[in-house]
Scaffold this active site. Structure first.
Site, short mmCIF file in Angstrom:
data_model
loop_
_atom_site.label_atom_id
_atom_site.label_comp_id
_atom_site.label_asym_id
_atom_site.label_seq_id
_atom_site.Cartn_x
_atom_site.Cartn_y
_atom_site.Cartn_z
N LYS A 270 0.84 -1.22 0.00
CA LYS A 270 0.00 0.00 0.00
C LYS A 270 0.87 1.26 0.00
O LYS A 270 0.62 2.20 -0.75
CB LYS A 270 -0.93 -0.03 1.21
N SER A 271 1.89 1.29 0.84
CA SER A 271 2.75 2.48 0.92
C SER A 271 3.43 2.75 -0.42
O SER A 271 3.46 3.90 -0.89
CB SER A 271 3.83 2.27 1.98
N GLN B 295 4.45 9.22 7.27
CA GLN B 295 3.57 10.10 6.49
C GLN B 295 4.02 11.55 6.63
O GLN B 295 4.05 12.30 5.66
CB GLN B 295 2.12 9.94 6.95
N ASP C 89 1.66 -1.07 11.97
CA ASP C 89 0.33 -1.50 11.49
C ASP C 89 0.00 -2.94 11.90
O ASP C 89 -1.12 -3.41 11.65
CB ASP C 89 0.27 -1.38 9.97
C1 S3P Z 1 2.38 4.79 6.19
C2 S3P Z 1 2.88 5.19 7.40
C3 S3P Z 1 2.32 4.76 8.69
C4 S3P Z 1 1.38 3.58 8.53
C5 S3P Z 1 0.45 3.73 7.36
C6 S3P Z 1 1.24 3.87 6.07
C7 S3P Z 1 3.03 5.30 4.96
O1 S3P Z 1 1.60 5.85 9.24
O2 S3P Z 1 0.63 3.40 9.71
O3 S3P Z 1 -0.40 2.61 7.24
O4 S3P Z 1 2.76 4.75 3.87
O5 S3P Z 1 3.81 6.24 5.06
P1 S3P Z 1 2.31 7.00 10.13
O6 S3P Z 1 3.21 7.74 9.25
O7 S3P Z 1 1.18 7.84 10.63
O8 S3P Z 1 3.02 6.25 11.22
#
Ligand code: S3P
Length: 448
Positions: A28-29, A176, A327
């Protein structure tokens, strides 16, 4: 869009043994970042293995609204014709990011150093989540944000006309936030520096380098110092998205707790900033092996093999590992219920601001199913009952959170009585093929 549809109640029943191969979807990321960086390049980026979950589809729509051409071929290949760094058009409609914190925060960053305005909204879950963590650093570039009280969506960002480069220490461990600042830094002159005290997933840094940006990472006493040179010309790429370790977690954990299981989950990205769950499970005594370890597209990859593990023991999860498995705590707490002894999870305050308050959601559901849980602001402890001793029998609220829904459905496969969730609809945000994939392994998961 998820969260606006009719709830889909689901239940999960004690199953005989999960066997076979589980081909989980793309990461997903990396999928979000492929679309966004493709849109910021001039020319055609070709993406295979993109996760076609609702979160990522919402990001694809947002990139179209900002002027990029995004098309899907019949064979599932995605093509993005980008507009270049600084080339986003002002969208003429509200950008709806659905359930996705990653989508909204990264896109806000990417447009914050352009002379355009955009209004963002999401579903009931996303509209509760904090955005100040992103709009605070974006203000340093010169962007303005007006949203609801508490820094919540819906929110309008007015991008900076003359952006300044920024040096910013991220106050919470969040990829994020780090990524939003780096994407904003792309259209600022000079060098933007982001410092993170705890290492979080580094896909943005790796992918920016892959797209031709000048970016360096240095480990110092201050933490990880990431330096990006602004206003590069990003070069379109061919991207093969690896499969998502966060999705692999569900069939892996299901196999560990379900008697008679032996499941292969091939081709999983094992970037060290993502693989903390698998290390933890092995420390608990899980029969989990890495087969065919290799490198693909600069990322470590392996096939995971998980077998029923009746003798797992609770452990204290090192807090410094939290970011690499953030996660995965919900499904870890389910495995912990089937282990002997306590599993202690500290340094996990961030779990309270995910798609739901994940400590609260899991603790409530675990207790309803006969598992003792203690919790505090940034910690929780699951008192394991041992294999075969988890009662089950309750219906759990998924709170518009895909990972909460899937975690409880995994639990029902090995509990004494079925476990239900009030709404499995959100699973489509990250793992649209969860139901057929689990059914093919032999899991008894039903709608209704
Ligand atoms: C993600 C960062 C994580 C994660 C999310 C995906 C990303 O969040 O929980 O599912 O793709 O950068 P945070 O940056 O809020 O920790």
């Amino acid at each position: 869009m998820s969260g606006h549809g009719t709830p889909i109640p689901m239940s999960s029943h004690r199953s005989k043994g999960l066997n076979g191969t589980a081909e989980v979807p793309g990461d997903k990321s990396i999928s979000h970042r492929s679309l966004i960086l493709g849109a910021l390049s001039v020319g055609e980026t070709v993406i295979t293995g993109l996760l076609e979950g609702q979160d990522v589809l919402d990001t694809a729509k947002a990139m179209q609204a900002m002027g990029a051409e995004v098309v899907r071929d019949d064979d599932g290949t995605w093509r993005v014709h980008g507009v270049g760094v600084g080339g986003f058009a002002e969208p003429d409609q509200v950008i709806d990011c659905g359930n996705s914190g990653t989508g909204v925060r990264l896109i806000m960053g990417a447009m914050a150093t352009l002379p355009i305005a955009a209004t963002f909204t999401g579903d009931a879950s996303l509209n509760k989540r904090p955005m100040a963590r992103v709009t605070d650093p974006l203000a340093l570039f010169g962007a303005q944000a007006v949203g609801r009280s508490g820094g919540r969506l819906p929110m309008t960002i007015v991008g900076a006309h003359d952006p300044l480069p920024v040096r910013y220490t991220v106050p919470v461990p969040s990829a994020q936030v780090k990524s939003a600042v780096l994407l904003a830094g792309l259209n600022a002159p000079g060098q933007t520096v982001v410092i993170e005290r705890e290492a979080t997933r580094d896909h943005t840094e790796r992918m920016l380098a892959g797209f031709g940006a000048e970016i360096t990472t240095e480990d110092t006493d201050e933490g990880r110092v990431i330096t990006l040179t602004g206003q590069p010309e990003l070069i379109p790429q061919g991207i093969a998205v690896p499969r998502d370790p966060s999705s692999a977690a569900f069939p892996v954990c299901a196999a560990l707790i379900t008697e008679g299981s032996d499941v292969l989950v091939p081709n999983i990205g094992l970037n060290p900033t993502r693989a903390g769950l698998f290390t933890t499970l092995r420390e608990m005594g899980a029969d989990l092996s890495y087969e065919n370890e290799r490198e693909e597209g600069g990322e470590p990859v392996a096939d995971l093999r998980a077998r029923f593990s009746p003798d797992m023991k609770g452990i204290e999860v090192p807090p410094e590992r939290a970011a690499s498995m953030i996660d995965e705590y919900p499904v870890l707490s389910v495995v912990a219920a089937f282990a002997e002894g306590q599993t202690v999870m500290r340094g996990v305050k961030e779990l309270r601001v995910k798609e739901s308050d994940r400590i609260e959601a899991m603790a409530t559901g675990l207790r309803a199913n006969g598992v003792e849980v203690e919790d505090g602001p940034d910690w929780w402890i699951v008192h394991g009952r041992g294999q075969g001793n988890v009662p089950g029998g309750a219906t759990c609220a998924s709170h518009l959170d895909h990972r909460i829904a899937m975690s409880f459905l995994v639990m029902g496969l090995a509990a004494q009585s079925p476990v239900s969730v009030d709404d499995g609809g959100p699973i489509a945000t990250s793992f649209p093929v969860f139901e057929p994939l689990m059914a093919a392994l032999g899991a008894d998961i039903r709608r209704g």
